[in-house]
Design an enzyme around this catalytic site. Sequence first.
Site, PDB file in Angstrom:
ATOM      1  CG  ASP A  38      73.189 105.316  65.374  1.00 19.01           C
ATOM      2  OD1 ASP A  38      72.523 104.068  65.767  1.00 19.01           O
ATOM      3  OD2 ASP A  38      73.640 106.481  65.930  1.00 19.01           O
ATOM      4  CG  LEU A  84      69.404 113.825  75.096  1.00 15.35           C
ATOM      5  CD1 LEU A  84      70.783 113.962  75.586  1.00 15.35           C
ATOM      6  CD2 LEU A  84      68.642 113.700  76.237  1.00 15.35           C
ATOM      7  CE  LYS A 116      74.220 111.547  73.689  1.00 16.33           C
ATOM      8  NZ  LYS A 116      75.253 111.152  73.021  1.00 16.33           N
ATOM      9  NE  ARG A 137      71.401 105.239  79.230  1.00 19.99           N
ATOM     10  CZ  ARG A 137      70.956 106.497  78.680  1.00 19.99           C
ATOM     11  NH1 ARG A 137      69.711 106.517  79.248  1.00 19.99           N
ATOM     12  NH2 ARG A 137      71.870 106.587  79.030  1.00 19.99           N
TER      13      ARG A 137
END
Length: 674
Positions: A38, A84, A116, A137
């Site tokens: 990230d 999200l 979460k 997913r």
Amino acid sequence: MNRAAAKDRINKLKALINDYRYQYHVLDESTMSEAAADSLKHELSTLEAEYPDLITADSPTQRIAGEPLAKFSQVTHSSRMLSLNDVFNTKEVMAWVERLRKLSPTTSFEYFADVKMDGLACALIYEDGQLTTAVTRGNGFVGEDVTLNVRTIENVPLQLRRKAGHEHLCQGRTEVRGEIIMLIADFEALNSQRAAESKPLFANPRNLAAGTIRQLDPALAAARPLRFRAYDLLRENPSDVPTNSLAYEALQNIGISANTEAKVFSSVEDVLAYAQYWGEARHNLPFNTDGLVIKLNDRALYADLGVVGKAPRAAVAYKYAAEEATTTVIDIILSIGRTGTANPVAVFEPVVVAGSTVQHATLHNTDEIARKDIRVGDTVIIYKAGDIIPQVLKVLTELRPKNAKPFNMEAELQRQYPELDFERVPGEAAYRMKNVSGPLLLKRALEHFASKGAMDIDTLGEKNVAALVDSGLVTDLASIYALTEDQILTVDRFASLSAQKLVSGIQATKQPPLPRFIYGLGIRHVGSQTAIDLANAFGSLPALAQANLDELQAVDGIGKVVAESIAAWFADADNEELLKKFTDLGVAPFHETHEDGPLHGEKFVITGGLETMTRDQAADKIRALGGAFQSTLGKDTTYLVVGANVGAAKLAKAAKYGTKQINETELMNLIGHN
Ligand code: IVH
């Protein structure tokens, strides 16, 4: 960064992040943590924002992760499985709520918050109450059919329970979405079993859960204790499930686990308090979590607010501070430790890790630097676990600039300490000053600390210092504040009166003026004037300790060498501990600022001798009135006080800078001295 450099950096970042994502999402292997990835992605999007024309379609900032694996048959989702958007603090939560209020001004919102889970998203499809299909997913639109593996998960019912009030959920199509996780305790048990069998260990519960679900042998899945926890319930007729809290209640009733931690709130302040609470309490949960999911409770409103990109407007993930981040090494500096060893410290581009700014980390010794091959210019992953001081985890060699040279300890010692002699301690990785011992260095340091210009403890002269260090009663500068008369009396040199005088002499200096204290620390290149400049510039010891190289060099008269020396001193873990010890023993330096004084903002330099007072007295007076006293003439100097016997060059420089020149009498008028 110029365009060419940005382009090069963008290309390298893209390649590295794409590799990471492929390994993580497709191969279920992990080359770095999500937090580190990230951090790189953040750098990439910052660069892309600066040079938007360099954005390409294949940039990781532009794509959706997780292509489905070809080995499973593919299933198209009934509706897209969304992600999200992340928020990281109160301000960003409030901004999210503001955006929603603008879109829906008349509604009073009810929020639904749940921890979460760090697992693998999965959709379970039930037809007339029977589990028919389980789908990962994938890319959000199409996922992998992992039904056989999911059927081995004990807490996934193959048949929904018929419960009064919820019978309709056993008719037609009911889709349950949630997370497949492995509990930390189960993960650890598996790993200790593997350790006993000398098998390689699994990296983390999330990877193991994902790896287990996405392999082809259901027997293997059955042997690994996975769980499913739901967070969503979809029906063709949305009014079957009007709120998220009712969805959770219905899920439990039809036999599907959902987190019992989830709660409804009517004010955003309460949601924030809940997020705060889980920030701490999350470490007690049986599974890993890195955030709190916050959504609007009303599902019709949720649907109406729609989707931006790949995330719903009406929900966010409040993420807890990452404990890893990436940054670049801007320097490697050496500080001399208590025993005369040279301690290498990395200086970073400042970066926030787990909520605080990190700008340096100890690199331990030359072997450690060589092992990790850390070079100035490198991009590194740094981590911080709990209160532990930051460390370099690894170098991202893919991002290494071409000119980065391996670190050479001996050359650096030469460069940074040309006047000192070092030798490599036989059998160790450390370099130590030649011909000095720890006790000798401590004696010198303590004499300096107690000297007139520093703490001015006149009962602590050379002989007493030597006796105290040799006795072992004093092991560092701070430990003098813990000395008791009884202890001192055990040393031959002292009698009752002298012991008493020594203790009271030391204790009387527990609230020292900050500049004297800074000077007393004996930081290389920090003389009494620099100590004053530092105190004036930073105002407190913690602020000085936090200062980065740029901020230090912004202080008048401080150049690169002095700044490096100060930064190295404060970055040294031993010194950090020393400062804490001073605080614990009640030593509290103070600094008076005179911001409202009549000379505030005026900067003085005195050149030549004064007749009516010493230069130090004049400086004290100037400071007491809010003015600053500088050691060298700079462009920002307001007054040059010209005393006796002044060289022409100084005056010419003052004239060039437009500095006002005044004589001693004019100075007296300004400072009101008679
Ligand atoms: S609600 C639009 N609740 O986190 C998706 N998701 O980063 C709304 N996740 O895709 C999902 N725990 O896979 C929700 N309690 C929870 C969750 C949760 C984990 C996952 C989920 C989601 C991802 C978003």
